[in-house]
Design an enzyme around this catalytic site. Structure first.
Site, short mmCIF file in Angstrom:
data_model
loop_
_atom_site.label_atom_id
_atom_site.label_comp_id
_atom_site.label_asym_id
_atom_site.label_seq_id
_atom_site.Cartn_x
_atom_site.Cartn_y
_atom_site.Cartn_z
N ARG A 69 -6.32 -2.59 13.34
CA ARG A 69 -6.11 -2.98 14.49
C ARG A 69 -7.36 -3.75 15.35
O ARG A 69 -6.73 -4.38 16.30
CB ARG A 69 -6.49 -1.48 15.13
CG ARG A 69 -5.23 -0.57 15.06
CD ARG A 69 -5.68 1.01 15.12
NE ARG A 69 -6.27 1.39 13.93
CZ ARG A 69 -6.62 2.63 13.87
NH1 ARG A 69 -6.54 3.76 14.70
NH2 ARG A 69 -7.58 3.16 12.64
N ASP A 97 2.61 11.03 -8.40
CA ASP A 97 3.86 11.54 -9.12
C ASP A 97 3.70 11.90 -10.56
O ASP A 97 2.70 11.58 -11.05
CB ASP A 97 5.08 10.86 -8.52
CG ASP A 97 6.36 12.05 -8.30
OD1 ASP A 97 6.50 12.93 -9.32
OD2 ASP A 97 7.12 11.95 -7.45
N ASP A 136 0.92 -0.99 0.13
CA ASP A 136 0.06 -0.02 -0.07
C ASP A 136 0.94 1.42 -0.13
O ASP A 136 0.99 1.81 0.90
CB ASP A 136 -0.91 -0.19 1.36
CG ASP A 136 -1.82 0.94 1.07
OD1 ASP A 136 -2.15 1.44 0.07
OD2 ASP A 136 -2.58 1.34 2.48
O1 C5P Z 1 -6.51 -0.41 11.86
P1 C5P Z 1 -7.66 -0.26 10.82
O2 C5P Z 1 -8.30 -1.11 10.73
O3 C5P Z 1 -8.18 1.11 11.06
O4 C5P Z 1 -6.47 -0.09 9.49
C1 C5P Z 1 -7.00 0.50 8.20
C2 C5P Z 1 -5.74 0.49 7.28
O5 C5P Z 1 -6.37 0.69 5.87
C3 C5P Z 1 -4.58 1.37 7.57
O6 C5P Z 1 -3.45 0.54 7.00
C4 C5P Z 1 -4.95 2.53 6.73
O7 C5P Z 1 -3.64 2.85 6.18
C5 C5P Z 1 -5.58 1.85 5.57
N1 C5P Z 1 -6.65 2.77 4.96
C6 C5P Z 1 -7.69 3.54 5.56
N2 C5P Z 1 -8.48 4.26 4.86
C7 C5P Z 1 -8.26 4.29 3.51
C8 C5P Z 1 -7.06 3.69 3.01
C9 C5P Z 1 -6.40 2.89 3.56
O8 C5P Z 1 -7.87 2.90 6.60
N3 C5P Z 1 -9.04 5.23 2.80
#
Ligand code: C5P
Length: 242
Positions: free
Chosen positions: A218, A68, A63
């Site tokens: 999380r 750019d 991810d």
């Molecule tokens: O801990 P949690 O379930 O919130 O993690 C969500 C993951 O998804 C993180 O790695 C975050 O960077 C990613 N993410 C997000 N929202 C977005 C794009 C990516 O929460 N729009």
């Protein structure tokens, strides 16, 4: 109903903690998402180490949210290809030409290396941004309108899919069709803490709406027993599909 895949977001700052989680999650049926925090610290070698620890059948989602000029993004996509990722993100806001350069670079790099090209996913509007934030950067559209516009642009550039919030699944499925991959963060099993996610949904509801893959961090990584938390989610989704 099709069972969505689950990418566990390994938002770890170093290799040791990423490997620890990877080993704990082995055999649970979840795939792994590695993001900027890990990649900036540990680079392609870190990705290799995690992939070796995870095993062949685990999909790796890199991810990096690339954004750019087209030439630079094309080069970054080719470099990322060497990591052997199955999924790679680029910002749809970089525009059609940038996304086309990424698609062509992925195909070219794959042909040269003999490895399959990663599925390129467009990042639409990041979920921390609301209408006011968009107005602040000169975009008059609502987040929902902007997400749809960018998803369609990503599809026109022939990306494989996009990242969207759970609340956007239904509209994007309608406008982009069944084969455009929708990968969905902001997922919280019932009773999990929302944390900083503002628009959340349970895995079951997101699956019922037709998400192809869920990104869950999380609720798994901070659980007392991450493997158990992962298995419970996987089992509940499989039970829905049965
Ligand atoms: O801990 P949690 O379930 O919130 O993690 C969500 C993951 O998804 C993180 O790695 C975050 O960077 C990613 N993410 C997000 N929202 C977005 C794009 C990516 O929460 N729009």
């Amino acid at each position: 109903m099709k069972t969505p895949g689950i990418f566990c977001a390994i938002d770890a700052p170093d290799l040791d903690s990423a490997l620890d989680l990877t080993r704990k999650l082995k055999g649970t049926g979840v795939d792994l998402k590695l993001g900027l925090e890990f990649f900036v610290a540990e680079g392609p070698r870190g990705i290799d180490a995690v992939r070796s620890a995870a095993g062949e059948d685990v999909r790796i989602f890199l991810d990096l949210k690339l954004h750019d000029i087209p030439n630079t993004v094309a080069g970054a996509v080719k470099s990322a290809l060497r990591c052997g990722a199955d999924f790679l993100t680029i910002h749809a806001g970089g525009g059609r030409e940038m996304m086309r350069a990424a698609v062509l670079a992925a195909a070219e790099g794959a042909a040269q290396s003999g490895k399959p090209a990663p599925v390129l996913l467009g990042v639409t509007v990041l979920t921390h941004m609301d209408g006011q934030d968009l107005a602040g950067i000169g975009i008059a559209a609502s987040p929902a309108q902007q997400v749809e516009r960018l998803a369609r642009l990503a599809q026109a550039a022939e990306l494989g899919g996009c990242i969207c919030a759970p609340q956007e699944i239904a509209a994007l499925r309608k406008s982009c069709g069944a084969s455009f991959r929708l990968v969905v963060p902001g997922i919280r099993p019932a009773q999990s803490a929302a944390g900083d996610q503002k628009r959340i949904m349970t895995p079951q509801d997101a699956a019922a709406l037709g998400a192809d893959d869920l990104v869950i961090g999380r609720p798994i990584t901070q659980a007392e027993d991450p493997a158990r938390a992962a298995r419970e989610i996987v089992d509940s989704l499989r039970a829905m599909a049965a």
